[in-house]
Scaffold this active site. Structure first.
Site, PDB file in Angstrom:
ATOM      1  N   GLU A  65       0.627  -1.525  -0.059  1.00 18.63           N
ATOM      2  CA  GLU A  65       0.308  -0.342   0.286  1.00 18.63           C
ATOM      3  C   GLU A  65       0.659   0.950   0.024  1.00 18.63           C
ATOM      4  OE1 GLU A  65      -0.723  -2.481   2.110  1.00 18.63           O
ATOM      5  OE2 GLU A  65      -2.154  -3.375   1.404  1.00 18.63           O
ATOM      6  N   HIS A 134     -10.953  -6.175   8.695  1.00 20.38           N
ATOM      7  CA  HIS A 134     -11.855  -5.835   7.859  1.00 20.38           C
ATOM      8  C   HIS A 134     -13.020  -4.530   7.726  1.00 20.38           C
ATOM      9  CE1 HIS A 134      -9.694  -9.894   6.469  1.00 20.38           C
ATOM     10  NE2 HIS A 134      -9.800  -9.194   4.881  1.00 20.38           N
TER      11      HIS A 134
HETATM   12  C1  LIG Z   1      -1.835  -5.204   4.222  1.00 21.32           C
HETATM   13  C2  LIG Z   1      -2.666  -6.138   3.682  1.00 21.32           C
HETATM   14  N1  LIG Z   1      -2.683  -5.627   2.376  1.00 21.32           N
HETATM   15  C3  LIG Z   1      -4.143  -6.198   1.559  1.00 21.32           C
HETATM   16  C4  LIG Z   1      -4.352  -7.345   2.384  1.00 21.32           C
HETATM   17  C5  LIG Z   1      -5.815  -7.978   1.193  1.00 21.32           C
HETATM   18  N2  LIG Z   1      -5.354  -9.916   1.116  1.00 21.32           N
HETATM   19  C6  LIG Z   1      -5.299 -10.859   2.102  1.00 21.32           C
HETATM   20  S1  LIG Z   1      -4.700 -11.793   1.253  1.00 21.32           S
HETATM   21  C7  LIG Z   1      -4.401 -11.137   0.129  1.00 21.32           C
HETATM   22  C8  LIG Z   1      -3.482 -11.800  -0.806  1.00 21.32           C
HETATM   23  C9  LIG Z   1      -2.029 -12.406   0.157  1.00 21.32           C
HETATM   24  O1  LIG Z   1      -1.681 -13.154  -0.824  1.00 21.32           O
HETATM   25  P1  LIG Z   1      -0.271 -13.919   0.345  1.00 21.32           P
HETATM   26  O2  LIG Z   1       0.824 -13.245   0.248  1.00 21.32           O
HETATM   27  O3  LIG Z   1      -0.032 -14.533  -1.166  1.00 21.32           O
HETATM   28  O4  LIG Z   1      -0.990 -15.055   0.022  1.00 21.32           O
HETATM   29  P2  LIG Z   1      -1.920 -16.162  -0.119  1.00 21.32           P
HETATM   30  O5  LIG Z   1      -3.361 -15.636   0.201  1.00 21.32           O
HETATM   31  O6  LIG Z   1      -1.420 -16.532  -1.013  1.00 21.32           O
HETATM   32  O7  LIG Z   1      -1.327 -17.117   0.845  1.00 21.32           O
HETATM   33  C10 LIG Z   1      -4.458  -8.845  -0.005  1.00 21.32           C
HETATM   34  C11 LIG Z   1      -4.544  -8.669  -0.511  1.00 21.32           C
HETATM   35  C12 LIG Z   1      -3.903  -7.085   3.566  1.00 21.32           C
HETATM   36  N3  LIG Z   1      -4.609  -8.810   3.865  1.00 21.32           N
HETATM   37  N4  LIG Z   1      -3.314  -6.825   4.348  1.00 21.32           N
END
Ligand SMILES: Cc1ncc(C[n+]2csc(CCOP(=O)(O)OP(=O)(O)O)c2C)c(N)n1
Ligand SMILES: [Mg+2]
Lengths: 334, 378
Positions: A65, A134
């Site tokens: 972000e 959230h």
């Molecule tokens: C700081 C932050 N930004 C955005 C999100 C929203 N979000 C939740 S899961 C996700 C994707 C995460 O991807 P990854 O790190 O590859 O983990 P995975 O879900 O594949 O286990 C996002 C963008 C969040 N939880 N925290």
């Protein structure tokens, strides 16, 4: 003249349309954020934009972000008009450094030479059964930062009009989208979208004479419901939708309070240090001699946003609003 | 004196000798992900370990299926599945000793369960009756972290503090491929390397951050390569090969325990299910990719090795499945009961002592609830 059938549209659809129209009207408008491209955003607000305008105009960014907003600053410095999506309220926090140290004060630092026309879209608020981080109501942080406009729609038509105005603004706007109203519907003609609304004008959503409910965003439907319910108690409540927390429409708000003589501020955000404190102070300063009772607030409790199964006890609901209305010193009238 | 005035006296010299501060070569990850199963090395793997991993994988898969089913029944608010990623989840838990700490991301409830946490406690966050459903210190499992990558600096700080105290503690921190883009990931790695903290970073590269594929996330040769820039070793491992993940993580943990500092491990795996039950993966990926990964299934890989070596028979496989079924039945039974909720908990533990303002609000809610019970509110 042909009559156009008004179709129900959701707030999310109106927002999409606003982005699309803004991108069509102005080639410098760029949408960027996590999952905004192929997926169309987790709330589908950017649905179809990458397909229509290409990935350079609607970009899936890396998951960062601070990086999203920081690069938006650079893009704006070079003449683009970025519209940034933060996926959820609490995930905007990593971008605070950029927002507070740069976005909000670049115009001021450069003596007006380099304003930043950035719109930061933030889905905010609770009531959707989201797990922790959230459902924050983060508006007070933004309000407390000079240089940022803070805008929040509560109706489908306003979602369109206010987002268009925010994108057109040469100042940065934090555009707060009430999550639980994304799927709220209203008849709305997408072929003749509502006018671009000026930022900074509140509106009376329901005229009334007994007291004024001052609210915005996710709490507007709750206040309207409370106003309906209040009729059985003999109260005719006026409901003012602020639409913009910065700038603040003292004129509309105070005109209403002077008419009714009583005021109640309603929001989800915590009461302590929340928007209601500022609003109550402004109203009191300006309408003191018209007030029959102190300005009261109905707000979320001053706690970290609770887990889904407990959130209904936290959120201001109709009963809590009516209880507060009941405390507006009606005895004095008899 | 200016350079012009110096003319004649001034002799340009090269800068003082420069050399890299550490030799990057030993830090570099292997060219391809390290594998054991399906290679000759598999024959050397300890049968006891193979059986233990197998039982846990089968149980983990069943746990994922059960949790997903619970979302459909409205018993969980949301569930991010680790179906297909069980090898990483399980190995991360098994390589740690009692006193070590696990720092899971929001997706890693299975790792917590494999470490011994009660599944009901692990799922509290996702059921929605509270946030963290367990005492982190009791289990040495940090709260599941929803804000991505923010738990990584915590892991570094904890490991650093333990080392300052002279305690034998290693922290293993888990993050997704998407999370490696966050500033906190980079700051954590840098601190860990500068402080030589006993930390292991496990990146599960499951191909996606919600809808965003790795190609849009990074231009690095691999995520493991990022380690080199911070001066720690990067290791690349087949994340569906439970034996390989276990071995690489064990080595990294041992290295950390012996004072060798942090390691970054990238496990190549795949998110078989959608991001969560609320996501529609057909919007951004095709079936063929998913099918290719289903064919490289962590359980099938290990089961094949066990049967080939005659370490397990039908009865053994059935026993593992029965145990998993029993776990699922128990989880179901617990989750089908409505949790006991006390709205007054809203005001507990915001501070050690509630502020006068919170006490006021607590009284207000208590009065509202009393009125509700007496039916004075409609
Ligand atoms: C700081 C932050 N930004 C955005 C999100 C929203 N979000 C939740 S899961 C996700 C994707 C995460 O991807 P990854 O790190 O590859 O983990 P995975 O879900 O594949 O286990 C996002 C963008 C969040 N939880 N925290
Ligand atoms: Mg991922």
């Amino acid at each position: 003249m042909t009559t156009v059938a008004l179709k129900p549209a959701t707030m999310a659809q109106a927002l999409t349309r606003a982005l699309r129209d803004a991108m069509t009207a102005d080639p410098t408008v760029h949408v960027m954020g996590e999952d905004v491209g192929t997926l169309g955003g987790v709330f589908r607000v950017t649905d179809g934009l990458a397909k229509e305008f290409g990935e350079d105009r609607c970009t899936d960014t890396p998951l960062a972000e601070a990086g999203i907003l920081g690069t938006a600053v650079g893009m704006a410095m070079y003449g683009l008009r970025p519209v940034v999506e933060m996926q959820f309220d609490a995930f905007a926090y990593p971008a605070f450094e950029q927002l507070i140290s740069h976005v909000s004060r670049m115009r001021n630092r450069t003596r007006g030479a380099m304003p930043l026309p950035i719109t930061v879209r933030v889905p905010y608020g609770g009531g959707i059964g989201g797990v922790e981080h959230h459902s924050d109501s983060s508006e007070a942080y933004y309000m407390a930062t000079p240089g940022l406009h803070v805008v929040t729609p509560a109706t489908v038509a306003d979602a369109y009009g206010l987002l268009r105005a925010s994108i057109a603004s040469d100042d940065p706007v934090v555009f707060l989208e009430p999550k639980r109203l994304y799927w709220s519907k209203d008849t709305w003609n997408p072929d003749e979208p509502s006018p671009v609304e000026p930022i900074g004008r509140a509106v009376v959503r329901r005229p009334g004479s007994s007291a004024t409910l001052i609210t915005y965003g996710p709490s507007l439907p709750v206040c309207l419901e409370a106003a309906e319910a209040a009729r059985t108690e003999g109260w005719d409540l006026e409901v003012v939708d602020l639409r913009s927390l910065v700038p603040f429409d003292d004129e509309t708000v105070c005109a209403s309070v002077r008419r009714t003589g009583r005021a109640l501020v309603v929001h989800e955000s915590g009461g302590y240090g929340g928007p209601g404190g500022e609003i109550a102070a402004r109203v009191t300063e300006r309408c003191f001699h018209h007030l029959e009772a102190p300005v009261l607030r109905v707000a979320g409790f001053d706690i970290p946003y609770p887990p889904p199964m407990l959130e209904r006890h936290h959120l201001p609901g109709v009963d809590r609003i009516l209880d507060a209305v009941g405390r507006l010193q009606w005895e004095a009238e008899n | 004196m200016t350079v012009m005035e110096q003319r004649g006296a001034y002799r340009p010299t090269p800068p003082p000798a420069w050399q890299p501060r550490t030799d990057p070569a030993p830090l570099l990850p292997d060219a391809v992900p390290y594998r054991v199963l399906g290679t000759e090395a598999a024959a050397q793997a300890d049968p006891g370990l193979l059986r233990r991993l197998y039982a846990q994988l089968v149980s983990g898969r069943r746990y994922n299926a059960q949790a997903t089913a619970l979302t459909k029944q409205g018993r969980l608010a949301v569930y991010p599945s680790t179906t297909g990623q069980e090898a990483c989840e399980v190995a991360a838990a098994l390589v740690l000793q009692e006193q070590d700490w696990l720092f899971p991301s929001y997706r890693d409830t299975l790792a917590a369960v494999a470490r011994g946490l009660d599944p009901v406690q692990a799922l509290t966050l996702l059921r929605g009756d509270w946030h963290t459903g367990y005492d982190p210190r009791e289990h040495r499992i940090a709260p599941l972290s929803t804000p991505l990558a923010t738990q990584l600096p915590h892991a570094v700080g904890l490991a650093h503090a333990a080392r300052l105290k002279g305690d034998d503690v290693v922290a293993l921190a888990m993050v997704g491929d998407g999370g490696t883009s966050e500033g906190d990931f980079h700051e954590a790695l840098n601190f860990a390397a500068v402080w030589q903290a006993p930390v292991v970073f496990l990146v599960q590269n499951n191909g996606f951050a919600i809808s965003v594929p790795l190609a849009k996330q990074t231009a690095a040769p691999s995520l493991a390569h990022k380690a080199v820039g911070y001066g720690m070793p990067g290791r690349l491992v087949d994340g569906n090969d439970a034996v390989a993940v276990h071995e690489v993580l064990s080595e990294a943990v041992r290295h950390a325990r012996e004072g060798g500092g942090p390691t970054l491990v990238e496990a190549i795996t795949y998110r078989i299910e959608a991001h969560t039950n609320a996501d529609d993966a057909t919007r951004y990926r095709g079936d063929s990719e998913v099918e290719a990964w289903r064919a490289h299934d962590p359980i099938a890989l290990l089961e094949h090795e066990l049967t080939e070596r005659g370490l397990i028979d039908e009865a053994g496989i059935q026993a593992a499945r029965d145990a998993a079924e029993a776990m699922a039945a128990e989880l179901r039974a617990h989750m089908n009961q409505d949790p006991v909720l006390d709205p007054m908990d809203l005001f507990a533990d915001v501070y050690a002592e509630p502020t006068p303002q919170l006490r006021e609000q607590r009284d207000q809610l208590a009065a509202e609830l009393a009125a509700e019970r007496e039916g004075t509110h409609s």
